[in-house]
Write an enzyme that holds these catalytic residues in place. Structure first.
Site, short mmCIF file in Angstrom:
data_model
loop_
_atom_site.label_atom_id
_atom_site.label_comp_id
_atom_site.label_asym_id
_atom_site.label_seq_id
_atom_site.Cartn_x
_atom_site.Cartn_y
_atom_site.Cartn_z
N GLU A 287 0.82 -1.21 0.00
CA GLU A 287 0.00 0.00 0.00
C GLU A 287 0.85 1.27 0.00
O GLU A 287 1.95 1.29 0.56
CB GLU A 287 -0.92 -0.02 1.23
CG GLU A 287 -1.80 -1.26 1.24
CD GLU A 287 -2.84 -1.30 2.33
OE1 GLU A 287 -3.77 -2.11 2.21
OE2 GLU A 287 -2.75 -0.53 3.31
N CYS B 172 3.39 8.46 1.58
CA CYS B 172 3.92 7.46 2.49
C CYS B 172 4.12 6.17 1.68
O CYS B 172 3.17 5.56 1.22
CB CYS B 172 2.94 7.26 3.64
SG CYS B 172 3.50 6.08 4.85
N CYS C 174 6.65 -7.08 6.79
CA CYS C 174 7.79 -6.63 7.59
C CYS C 174 8.21 -7.77 8.49
O CYS C 174 7.37 -8.57 8.92
CB CYS C 174 7.40 -5.42 8.44
SG CYS C 174 8.81 -4.63 9.25
N CYS D 232 6.97 -5.40 15.35
CA CYS D 232 6.70 -4.47 16.45
C CYS D 232 5.29 -4.79 16.98
O CYS D 232 4.37 -5.03 16.19
CB CYS D 232 6.80 -3.03 15.97
SG CYS D 232 8.46 -2.63 15.39
N CYS E 4 2.05 -2.84 15.62
CA CYS E 4 1.96 -2.49 14.19
C CYS E 4 1.32 -3.63 13.42
O CYS E 4 1.78 -4.77 13.47
CB CYS E 4 3.34 -2.17 13.63
SG CYS E 4 3.31 -1.76 11.87
N SER F 157 12.57 6.15 7.46
CA SER F 157 12.16 5.90 8.84
C SER F 157 12.60 4.49 9.23
O SER F 157 12.38 3.53 8.49
CB SER F 157 10.64 6.01 8.94
OG SER F 157 10.19 5.76 10.25
N SER G 91 11.94 5.37 14.87
CA SER G 91 10.72 4.96 15.57
C SER G 91 11.13 4.47 16.95
O SER G 91 11.51 3.32 17.13
CB SER G 91 10.03 3.85 14.78
OG SER G 91 9.53 4.37 13.57
N LEU G 92 11.06 5.36 17.92
CA LEU G 92 11.63 5.04 19.24
C LEU G 92 10.60 4.38 20.16
O LEU G 92 10.83 3.29 20.67
CB LEU G 92 12.19 6.33 19.86
CG LEU G 92 13.05 6.15 21.10
CD1 LEU G 92 14.29 5.33 20.82
CD2 LEU G 92 13.44 7.51 21.67
N ASN H 66 -3.09 4.02 16.51
CA ASN H 66 -4.26 3.74 15.67
C ASN H 66 -4.67 2.30 15.88
O ASN H 66 -3.89 1.40 15.56
CB ASN H 66 -3.93 3.97 14.19
CG ASN H 66 -3.76 5.43 13.88
OD1 ASN H 66 -4.58 6.26 14.27
ND2 ASN H 66 -2.67 5.77 13.21
N CYS I 152 -1.27 5.43 10.05
CA CYS I 152 -0.02 4.78 10.49
C CYS I 152 -0.33 3.45 11.14
O CYS I 152 -1.18 3.37 12.02
CB CYS I 152 0.67 5.58 11.57
SG CYS I 152 1.31 7.12 11.06
N1 SAH Z 1 9.88 0.15 9.86
C1 SAH Z 1 9.99 1.58 9.75
C2 SAH Z 1 9.03 2.16 8.76
C3 SAH Z 1 7.58 1.98 9.11
S1 SAH Z 1 7.07 3.49 9.73
C4 SAH Z 1 9.85 2.18 11.12
O1 SAH Z 1 9.52 1.48 12.07
O2 SAH Z 1 10.13 3.36 11.27
C5 SAH Z 1 5.69 3.13 10.50
C6 SAH Z 1 5.43 4.17 11.55
O3 SAH Z 1 4.09 3.99 11.91
C7 SAH Z 1 6.29 3.94 12.78
O4 SAH Z 1 6.84 5.11 13.27
C8 SAH Z 1 5.31 3.41 13.76
O5 SAH Z 1 5.52 3.98 14.98
C9 SAH Z 1 4.01 3.90 13.30
N2 SAH Z 1 2.97 2.94 13.67
C10 SAH Z 1 2.96 1.63 13.47
N3 SAH Z 1 1.83 1.08 13.95
C11 SAH Z 1 1.10 2.09 14.44
C12 SAH Z 1 -0.17 2.17 15.03
N4 SAH Z 1 -0.94 1.10 15.17
N5 SAH Z 1 -0.60 3.37 15.42
C13 SAH Z 1 0.17 4.48 15.22
N6 SAH Z 1 1.36 4.47 14.67
C14 SAH Z 1 1.84 3.29 14.27
#
Ligand code: SAH
Length: 370
Positions: A93, A106, A113, A117, A120, A195, A217-218, A295, A338
């Site tokens: 997407e 985006c 992936c 995480c 996510c 990112s 993404s901390l 989200n 996100c």
């Molecule tokens: N793998 C990379 C690129 C993906 S970015 C990374 O981790 O940075 C995806 C972004 O979306 C990340 O910063 C993550 O924090 C955010 N994200 C993922 N799942 C989410 C969710 N359910 N709600 C809000 N933000 C989310």
């Protein structure tokens, strides 16, 4: 017959080399970029300033081909989402987020992936492979074609779609080069953001190769919590990540900052104590902070924080002197926010599981970014 080479996947240096390899001049590579990206013309026969021999070679061996669009949807708030068919039953997407004066795209970098995480939804789908550079570039070309109808274009690209960009290093590097090239999309390096969830060797390598904007993404200010939310932290803990961040930012101009992304989850990482620890951790890092309220997606097990907690968290960081943006949720009604990008990933081979096991043991990451 080998597959024709998709020229959307080559950056300027690679295109120049392609022509040199055919005994032609390097500048033919630059001409072809102008045709494709500036004129929107990808039919070699019409590229009248290329010599006949070059056109004939290209027609036989190369194409400019965009990903096949499975579906396209627009949200009530103007956010648009493409679902792209990337073959073998897999879909990724791309999301376009129009705002006043800018159009942020985006972009996905992998099919699914492998980092898993905990919050996510992309990670839950499994992992089915890397996207080719031409598919990463193609996402932006498609968006530009869409925007051209209203006289607009993509102004910012963030590699925040599906996947971990630094685990698809070469393709991501070529694509970001195309995004930033005046002969192609012509975006400034401040407007192209990679990112990462914290692939430390990839950050060092990125510093060697480019100076795109970098977002980290901390999501947690200390290792115990981060291990749980972002499992790659077990391999590259926060102290190592911070050292890599310092290195990267030291290579940027004095006015440029890293972006720290922090997804806020109710009762997990959204309390004042977390904000205090975060402010302390980032004290010596040139950065700004993006807060993203979680989200929800079915079965995630997490919830969006209370509005007062979000406000308190942001206020603390701002009082400590950090530029802190609260990201508003866009495109929720079309599952484009996100962490909601799932595409459709046929992880038939259980590759994600195998990668996870290797991640636990050895150096899949060091190898894939070496
Ligand atoms: N793998 C990379 C690129 C993906 S970015 C990374 O981790 O940075 C995806 C972004 O979306 C990340 O910063 C993550 O924090 C955010 N994200 C993922 N799942 C989410 C969710 N359910 N709600 C809000 N933000 C989310």
């Amino acid at each position: 017959m080998p597959e024709p080479l998709n020229l959307y996947g080559l950056d300027r240096r690679q295109l120049e080399q392609l022509f040199v390899d055919q005994g032609l001049q390097a500048f033919r590579g630059r001409q072809i970029m102008r045709w494709a990206y500036h004129q929107g013309l990808t039919d070699f026969a019409s590229m009248t300033d290329l010599p006949k021999t070059a056109r004939a070679w290209l027609e036989e061996h190369a194409v400019f081909e965009l990903p096949r669009v499975e579906s396209f949807q627009t949200s009530r708030d103007g956010t648009a989402k493409w679902v792209l068919d990337v073959g073998a039953g897999n879909f990724v997407e791309t999301v376009l987020i129009p705002e006043k004066g800018r159009n942020t795209l985006c972009v996905s970098s992998q099919i699914g992936c492998m980092l898993d995480c905990s919050f996510c939804s992309t990670g839950k789908q499994g992992f089915s492979g890397n996207l080719a550079a031409h598919t990463i570039v193609g996402q932006a070309v498609l968006a530009n074609q869409h925007l051209a109808a209203s006289g607009e274009h993509v102004t910012n690209v963030v590699l925040m779609g599906m996947g971990e960009p630094l685990l698809n290093f070469d393709a991501v590097l070529a694509a970001t080069n195309v995004f930033m090239d005046d002969l192609a999309l012509g975006l400034s390096k401040r407007r192209v953001t990679v990112s990462t969830a914290g692939v430390v060797p990839g950050i060092y390598r990125l510093a060697e190769e480019t100076d795109v904007a970098l977002a980290i993404s901390l999501h947690a200010p200390e290792d115990e919590l981060r291990n749980e939310l972002v499992p790659i932290n077990r391999k590259y803990p926060i102290a190592e990540l911070m050292a890599a961040c310092q290195h990267y930012v030291s290579r940027l101009g004095p006015h440029r900052k890293l972006v720290i992304e922090y997804t806020l989850m109710r009762g997990v990482n959204d309390q004042l104590e977390h904000a205090k620890a975060l402010a302390a951790l980032l004290k010596n890092l040139r950065c700004k902070i993006n807060l993203i309220p979680f989200n929800p997606f079915p079965g995630s097990g997490y919830e969006r924080p209370a509005t007062e907690d979000i406000r308190r968290f942001q206020t603390h960081l701002m009082n400590q002197g950090y530029a802190t943006m609260l990201r508003t949720t866009r495109g929720e009604d079309i599952d484009a926010a996100c962490g909601q990008l799932v595409g459709q990933v046929k992880d038939r081979t259980k590759r994600q599981q195998r990668y996870r096991e290797r991640l636990a043991q050895d150096s899949v990451i060091a190898r894939s970014t070496a």
